[in-house]
Motif scaffolding. Structure first.
Motif, short mmCIF file in Angstrom:
data_model
loop_
_atom_site.label_atom_id
_atom_site.label_comp_id
_atom_site.label_asym_id
_atom_site.label_seq_id
_atom_site.Cartn_x
_atom_site.Cartn_y
_atom_site.Cartn_z
N VAL A 10 0.79 -0.68 0.22
CA VAL A 10 -0.04 -0.21 -0.12
C VAL A 10 0.58 0.88 0.00
N ALA A 11 0.72 2.02 -0.05
CA ALA A 11 1.29 3.81 -0.66
C ALA A 11 1.17 4.40 1.37
N ALA A 12 2.49 4.98 1.32
CA ALA A 12 2.64 5.04 2.18
C ALA A 12 1.73 6.51 2.96
N LEU A 13 1.36 6.48 4.35
CA LEU A 13 0.82 7.32 5.04
C LEU A 13 2.45 7.75 6.08
N ASP A 14 1.85 9.70 5.47
CA ASP A 14 2.86 10.80 6.64
C ASP A 14 2.20 10.32 7.60
N ARG A 15 3.08 11.08 8.68
CA ARG A 15 2.97 10.67 10.11
C ARG A 15 2.08 12.40 10.57
N GLY A 16 2.93 13.18 9.42
CA GLY A 16 2.54 14.05 10.32
C GLY A 16 1.04 14.55 9.69
N TRP A 17 0.56 13.77 8.68
CA TRP A 17 -0.47 14.46 7.56
C TRP A 17 -1.57 13.82 8.39
N PHE A 18 -1.20 12.21 9.05
CA PHE A 18 -2.49 11.86 9.62
C PHE A 18 -3.04 12.17 11.04
N GLU A 129 -5.92 10.27 23.18
CA GLU A 129 -5.36 11.24 22.63
C GLU A 129 -5.22 11.44 21.40
N PRO A 130 -6.79 11.67 20.85
CA PRO A 130 -7.39 11.68 19.71
C PRO A 130 -7.35 12.31 18.94
N ARG A 131 -6.65 13.49 18.78
CA ARG A 131 -5.58 15.02 18.13
C ARG A 131 -4.95 14.20 17.12
N ARG A 132 -3.57 13.56 18.73
CA ARG A 132 -2.37 12.87 18.09
C ARG A 132 -2.53 11.02 18.75
N PRO A 133 -3.42 10.24 17.94
CA PRO A 133 -3.76 9.19 18.61
C PRO A 133 -2.82 8.11 18.43
N ARG A 134 -2.42 8.11 20.27
CA ARG A 134 -1.59 7.57 20.98
C ARG A 134 -2.05 5.14 20.65
N ALA A 135 -3.53 5.34 21.12
CA ALA A 135 -3.70 3.48 21.42
C ALA A 135 -4.84 3.86 21.21
N VAL A 136 -5.36 3.00 19.81
CA VAL A 136 -7.15 2.98 19.34
C VAL A 136 -7.16 1.44 20.18
N GLU A 137 -8.45 1.30 20.66
CA GLU A 137 -9.48 -0.33 21.48
C GLU A 137 -10.08 -0.18 20.48
N LEU A 138 -10.92 -1.53 20.83
CA LEU A 138 -11.52 -2.08 20.09
C LEU A 138 -12.29 -3.00 21.01
N SER A 139 -13.78 -3.00 21.48
CA SER A 139 -14.46 -4.16 21.85
C SER A 139 -15.91 -3.91 20.80
N LEU A 261 -4.21 17.74 0.40
CA LEU A 261 -5.34 18.76 1.19
C LEU A 261 -4.09 19.05 2.25
N HIS A 262 -4.13 19.80 2.70
CA HIS A 262 -3.18 20.57 3.89
C HIS A 262 -4.12 21.45 4.35
N GLY A 263 -3.97 22.17 5.95
CA GLY A 263 -4.53 22.99 6.91
C GLY A 263 -6.04 23.34 6.41
N GLU A 264 -6.35 24.69 5.90
CA GLU A 264 -7.93 24.19 5.79
C GLU A 264 -8.87 23.83 5.01
#
Length: 283
Positions: A10-18, A129-139, A261-264
């Motif tokens: 798959v195409a790589a995702l930039d961490r800053g953009w994510f 820390e959803p603005r900069r996700p640190r963990a995602v847990e699903l149940s 796409l970035h910013g506004e």
């Protein structure tokens, strides 16, 4: 135990953009308010498509949200308190989404209640820390009312973004990460299953993601499970491969349209997707 594996590129995702996109989404929702009839309205005054506050206060613990069904012309308006109440009105659609926690700088937790094909499903999602996700847990837990233990199952999954970025920042020649950054387990009376996703960088800068599914029977049914899996191996392998390839294709298409796409511009695209999902270009 049976083990199935498939690797996709798959195409790589930039961490800053994510992290920018995650922050924009959280900020848009955090600035939203309750509008007429329980609608959820963004700061620019546009309502989020199909979403209504059914009970409680907007963005407060215990708030219950649902999707108001379309009303046929001339039939009158559906009262908000009855929206989403019919289990058979929209198969597979959430009957209610309950907000358990809304602290955008710390954690967000929601619980979704779903009725599908006679099964009652409860799905929980927690973001740290959803603005900069640190963990995602699903149940996940499910049962069929009156169906007994054979119609009950549960599962848990977790994604560690920091471990993911560390895995894809390794040299292409380095061995893959010892611990999968994304993993999940499902348990049924008759069997257990485990799913993992492990990424590694490719020479051209893309990512190669290995999906591994392990299955085994439980207790005295292990020999029976082994026989069943022996005959089902072909369909399971094919299903895993097709699902992984399809997900990779959708990922690549979305990234090609979104990541410039970035910013506004990025914020506007996410807002458009919230108010008009069918008309948005990607989301």
């Amino acid at each position: 135990m049976a083990r199935f594996a498939h690797t996709v590129t798959v195409a790589a995702l930039d961490r800053g953009w994510f992290e920018e996109a995650a922050g924009a989404l959280v900020d848009l929702l955090d600035a939203s308010r309750e509008g007429p009839g329980g609608s959820v309205v963004l700061a620019d005054g546009r309502p989020v498509e199909g979403l209504r506050l059914l009970k409680g206060r907007h963005l407060r613990p215990g708030a219950r949200y649902g999707e108001v069904p379309a009303v046929p012309e001339g039939a009158g308006e559906v009262p908000v308190e009855h929206a989403g109440a019919g289990a058979g009105d929209s198969p597979g659609a959430p009957q209610a989404v309950v907000l358990r926690t809304w602290r955008p700088s710390h954690s967000v937790e929601v619980e979704s209640l779903v009725e599908e094909d006679g099964m009652s499903l409860k799905v929980g999602l927690r973001l740290s820390e959803p603005r900069r996700p640190r963990a995602v847990e699903l149940s996940l837990s499910g049962h069929k009312p009156g169906g007994g233990s054979l119609y009950r199952f549960s599962g848990r999954g977790k994604a560690d973004p920091a471990a993911w970025w560390a895995a894809v920042d390794r040299l292409p020649s380095a061995p893959p990460a010892a611990r999968a950054p994304v993993s999940g387990r499902a348990v049924h009376r008759l069997a257990k299953a485990r799913l993992t996703l492990t990424p590694r960088p490719a020479e051209d800068g893309s990512w190669r993601i290995t999906v591994v599914l392990s299955m085994r029977g439980r207790w005295l049914l292990r020999p029976v499970g082994a026989v069943v899996l022996f005959f089902a191996r072909g369909p399971v392998e094919r299903g895993l491969r097709e699902a992984a390839e399809s997900a990779a294709e959708e990922w690549n298409t979305a990234l090609a349209e979104l990541t410039p796409l970035h910013g506004e511009a990025l914020r506007a695209e996410i807002a458009d997707a919230l108010v008009n999902p069918d008309g948005a270009t990607t989301l």
